[in-house]
Scaffold this motif. Structure first.
Motif, PDB file in Angstrom:
ATOM      1  N   VAL A 199       0.780  -1.220   0.003  1.00 39.48           N
ATOM      2  CA  VAL A 199       0.166  -0.076   0.034  1.00 39.48           C
ATOM      3  C   VAL A 199       0.920   1.329  -0.125  1.00 39.48           C
ATOM      4  O   VAL A 199       1.608   1.598   0.934  1.00 39.48           O
ATOM      5  CB  VAL A 199      -1.008   0.075   1.208  1.00 39.48           C
ATOM      6  CG1 VAL A 199      -1.933   1.183   1.043  1.00 39.48           C
ATOM      7  CG2 VAL A 199      -1.626  -1.418   1.274  1.00 39.48           C
ATOM      8  N   ASP A 200       0.807   1.937  -0.953  1.00 41.11           N
ATOM      9  CA  ASP A 200       1.747   3.213  -1.208  1.00 41.11           C
ATOM     10  C   ASP A 200       0.869   4.458  -0.855  1.00 41.11           C
ATOM     11  O   ASP A 200       0.018   4.786  -1.332  1.00 41.11           O
ATOM     12  CB  ASP A 200       2.129   3.149  -2.648  1.00 41.11           C
ATOM     13  CG  ASP A 200       3.185   4.306  -2.984  1.00 41.11           C
ATOM     14  OD1 ASP A 200       2.980   5.139  -2.212  1.00 41.11           O
ATOM     15  OD2 ASP A 200       3.921   4.076  -4.062  1.00 41.11           O
ATOM     16  N   GLU A 201       1.264   4.833   0.442  1.00 38.78           N
ATOM     17  CA  GLU A 201       0.537   6.041   1.214  1.00 38.78           C
ATOM     18  C   GLU A 201       1.195   7.345   0.759  1.00 38.78           C
ATOM     19  O   GLU A 201       0.950   8.123   1.541  1.00 38.78           O
ATOM     20  CB  GLU A 201       0.442   5.650   2.372  1.00 38.78           C
ATOM     21  CG  GLU A 201      -0.525   4.482   2.794  1.00 38.78           C
ATOM     22  CD  GLU A 201      -0.830   4.613   4.122  1.00 38.78           C
ATOM     23  OE1 GLU A 201      -2.095   4.158   4.532  1.00 38.78           O
ATOM     24  OE2 GLU A 201      -0.224   4.920   5.143  1.00 38.78           O
ATOM     25  N   GLY A 248       5.446   4.590   2.801  1.00 39.66           N
ATOM     26  CA  GLY A 248       5.233   6.129   3.121  1.00 39.66           C
ATOM     27  C   GLY A 248       6.298   7.137   2.722  1.00 39.66           C
ATOM     28  O   GLY A 248       7.436   6.790   2.380  1.00 39.66           O
ATOM     29  N   SER A 249       5.905   8.306   2.778  1.00 38.03           N
ATOM     30  CA  SER A 249       6.986   9.257   2.226  1.00 38.03           C
ATOM     31  C   SER A 249       6.757  10.578   2.861  1.00 38.03           C
ATOM     32  O   SER A 249       5.649  11.136   3.174  1.00 38.03           O
ATOM     33  CB  SER A 249       6.779   9.423   0.786  1.00 38.03           C
ATOM     34  OG  SER A 249       7.245  10.398   0.012  1.00 38.03           O
ATOM     35  N   MET A 250       7.896  11.297   3.065  1.00 37.12           N
ATOM     36  CA  MET A 250       7.785  12.600   3.222  1.00 37.12           C
ATOM     37  C   MET A 250       7.796  13.709   2.172  1.00 37.12           C
ATOM     38  O   MET A 250       7.515  14.968   2.293  1.00 37.12           O
ATOM     39  CB  MET A 250       9.310  13.151   4.069  1.00 37.12           C
ATOM     40  CG  MET A 250       9.476  12.662   5.503  1.00 37.12           C
ATOM     41  SD  MET A 250       8.368  12.702   6.614  1.00 37.12           S
ATOM     42  CE  MET A 250       8.742  14.631   7.034  1.00 37.12           C
ATOM     43  N   SER A 251       7.962  13.069   1.018  1.00 37.81           N
ATOM     44  CA  SER A 251       7.808  13.921  -0.278  1.00 37.81           C
ATOM     45  C   SER A 251       6.762  14.709  -0.635  1.00 37.81           C
ATOM     46  O   SER A 251       6.997  15.823  -0.998  1.00 37.81           O
ATOM     47  CB  SER A 251       8.209  13.141  -1.406  1.00 37.81           C
ATOM     48  OG  SER A 251       9.161  12.237  -1.480  1.00 37.81           O
ATOM     49  N   LYS A 252       5.573  14.516  -0.354  1.00 40.11           N
ATOM     50  CA  LYS A 252       4.464  15.099  -1.062  1.00 40.11           C
ATOM     51  C   LYS A 252       3.752  16.041   0.235  1.00 40.11           C
ATOM     52  O   LYS A 252       3.436  17.081   0.050  1.00 40.11           O
ATOM     53  CB  LYS A 252       3.216  14.147  -1.553  1.00 40.11           C
ATOM     54  CG  LYS A 252       3.689  13.302  -2.501  1.00 40.11           C
ATOM     55  CD  LYS A 252       4.469  13.793  -3.848  1.00 40.11           C
ATOM     56  CE  LYS A 252       4.915  12.862  -4.652  1.00 40.11           C
ATOM     57  NZ  LYS A 252       5.295  13.447  -6.047  1.00 40.11           N
TER      58      LYS A 252
HETATM   59  C1  LIG Z   1       2.616   6.584  -5.709  1.00 38.79           C
HETATM   60  C2  LIG Z   1       3.857   7.224  -5.656  1.00 38.79           C
HETATM   61  N1  LIG Z   1       5.036   6.119  -4.954  1.00 38.79           N
HETATM   62  C3  LIG Z   1       6.035   6.944  -4.833  1.00 38.79           C
HETATM   63  C4  LIG Z   1       6.587   8.273  -5.197  1.00 38.79           C
HETATM   64  C5  LIG Z   1       7.861   8.731  -5.013  1.00 38.79           C
HETATM   65  O1  LIG Z   1       7.931   8.941  -3.642  1.00 38.79           O
HETATM   66  P1  LIG Z   1       9.428   9.292  -2.763  1.00 38.79           P
HETATM   67  O2  LIG Z   1       9.770  10.444  -3.395  1.00 38.79           O
HETATM   68  O3  LIG Z   1       8.921   9.087  -1.461  1.00 38.79           O
HETATM   69  O4  LIG Z   1      10.185   8.015  -3.441  1.00 38.79           O
HETATM   70  C6  LIG Z   1       5.585   8.915  -5.870  1.00 38.79           C
HETATM   71  C7  LIG Z   1       5.887  10.223  -6.392  1.00 38.79           C
HETATM   72  O5  LIG Z   1       5.244  10.966  -7.333  1.00 38.79           O
HETATM   73  C8  LIG Z   1       4.174   8.601  -6.090  1.00 38.79           C
HETATM   74  O6  LIG Z   1       3.092   9.010  -6.870  1.00 38.79           O
END
Ligand SMILES: Cc1ncc(COP(=O)(O)O)c(C=O)c1O
Length: 460
Positions: free
Chosen positions: A262-264, A290-294
């Motif tokens: 599950v990509d959150e 999970g990610s800090m990116s968005k």
């Molecule tokens: C569904 C999804 N997963 C992963 C990523 C990349 O995330 P990260 O910067 O945490 O690697 C993105 C970036 O747009 C995304 O849309």
């Protein structure tokens, strides 16, 4: 393009009947999608036939179809090269490092929040006592693992710090899962459309991405899965779809036998209504990325995997072959940001809501033939261009200084050329400029004019 590479790229299409049409569809998709750059030489018919285990007449028939359509150009004595119908870009492909664009919407991400400066300041103080150590934390700095566990628990996914592995982003987490759990040649179910690097990672691991259609109304579940299933149930990139609790429950029931990943990445960006409980709360075996990116800042290059400690050990071992651990200072900054998450996220969501609504209003006014569903989460619109090619549109937009990622980049098979992902990440004040550029690029794409470059494959 080397024959063994092409055979690998074509693998997802093979098996369709008739065989020549399957090969032609695959090559056309790869050309539209940019995985076979315009101008690249394709192998001889004989060599490709041997590599694919097909007869030479089958490959000849496929090449003939593509020549007729304009996707292959044959120069006497020099073999055949990939082309786009009616278009022969004069220059090379765009590259991410090329001259800066006026507006770059090939990336769906926001500038750093104001709170980042304070977080860095605090983090430098917290760093002091850590300087006596070697600075390598393969699972992550304990304070960050704890902050992530608290953050997930707060969203309804009970998590302890020993269930958290800190990574260099959600994409890194996905790659670690593929390394540890993917068996070469096996299928991985992915949403179609989905984030391009999710697909690239599957191919890079020599696995086969199998598309599972997703639209604004939900997933179109195929027969029961086996193996890995990659999902983005919150603010899906690019459709904006967010699954209801019922859809999550149905999905988990359907997926027994498979492993849900599950990509959150967009989960903290619910813009309207109440967020639904994380999918991982419905399935204790699910792996959550999970990610800090968005929600915070992509420049931190930090994310996480939430899974059972035994699996995290395997992922950490897989990681050891790539990098040893994430940077300590950035992890401390991320910890501070997670502690301040409520304020940061409130600001983020308000900004995105305003940008989304301004973009929607401006598009409806200036480009009424384009259509889309208003997303309730995430940061992108998935726009039906009303018959225009998004590949052509993106080429012309690039000539105007606007970077876009065309629809085929988001699909396994290079389809969705009539659709465009449009991030609503620009400040409201820049929306009129964006829509002007889109209008001009759309007008050019509707003529026979040829853009000078193709859009870059690089996208985020
Ligand atoms: C569904 C999804 N997963 C992963 C990523 C990349 O995330 P990260 O910067 O945490 O690697 C993105 C970036 O747009 C995304 O849309």
């Amino acid at each position: 393009v080397r024959v063994d590479r092409l055979a690998l790229l074509l693998a997802p299409w093979l098996g369709g009947a008739p065989a020549y049409a399957a090969v032609a569809t695959g090559l056309r998709g790869l050309a539209l999608d940019g995985r076979l750059p315009v101008g690249s030489r394709v192998p001889s018919e004989r060599a490709l036939a041997v590599a694919l285990g097909l007869s030479r007449t089958t490959v000849t028939a496929a090449y003939d179809v593509l020549r007729g359509e304009g996707y292959l150009r044959s120069d006497y004595g020099a073999g055949s090269a990939v082309a786009l119908p009616g278009a022969r870009p004069a220059g090379p492909d765009d590259q991410p490092g090329d001259r800066p664009a006026v507006l770059d919407l090939s990336v769906a991400a926001l500038p750093a929040p104001a709170a980042l400066v304070h977080a860095v300041h605090e983090a430098t103080h917290k760093l002091r006592p850590m300087l006596a150590g070697h600075g390598l934390h393969p699972l992550g700095v304990p304070a960050l693992r704890e902050a992530i566990a608290d953050h997930l628990t707060g969203r309804g996914l009970r998590t302890t710090p020993d269930q958290v592995l800190v990574t260099a982003g959600a994409l890194h987490g996905w790659n670690l899962v593929l390394t540890a759990l993917g068996r070469v040649g096996s299928r991985v179910l992915v949403e179609q459309p989905t984030y391009p690097a999710v697909l690239d990672a599957v191919s890079a691991h020599r696995l086969r991405a199998t598309p599972m259609p997703v639209g604004p109304a939900g997933w179109d579940l195929p027969v029961a899965p086996g193996g890995l299933v990659h999902l983005t149930p919150d603010g899906q990139n690019p459709t904006g779809f967010s699954a209801t609790a019922l859809q999550r429950r149905d999905l988990v029931r359907w997926a027994t036998g498979g492993t849900l990943v599950v990509d959150e990445t967009f989960a903290d960006l619910t813009l309207n209504g109440r967020p639904v409980r994380p999918l991982g709360a419905f399935d204790q075996h699910a792996i959550t990325l999970g990610s800090m990116s968005k929600a915070f800042w992509a420049g931190l290059r930090l994310g996480w995997v939430r899974a059972e400690p035994d699996l995290l050990r395997r992922l950490t071992q897989a990681r050891g072959a790539q990098d040893l651990a994430s940077p300590v200072l950035e992890q401390l900054v991320a910890t501070e940001l997670l502690h301040a998450a409520e304020g940061v996220l409130t600001e983020r969501r308000a900004g995105l809501r305003a940008s989304r609504d301004a973009l929607i209003a401006a598009l409806r006014d200036a480009l009424p033939a384009w259509s889309f569903v208003r997303p309730h989460a995430g940061m992108v619109l998935w726009v039906d261009l009303g018959g225009l090619s998004s590949t052509r549109l993106a080429g012309h937009a690039l000539d105007l200084g606007l970077r876009l990622t065309p629809g085929p980049r988001f699909t396994v098979d290079g389809t969705a050329d009539g659709l465009l992902r449009l991030p609503f990440t620009l400040p409201v004040a820049q929306v009129p400029q964006l829509v002007e550029l889109l209008k001009e690029a759309g007008a050019r794409a509707g003529t026979r004019a040829v853009a000078s470059r193709l859009p870059s494959r690089w996208t985020a």
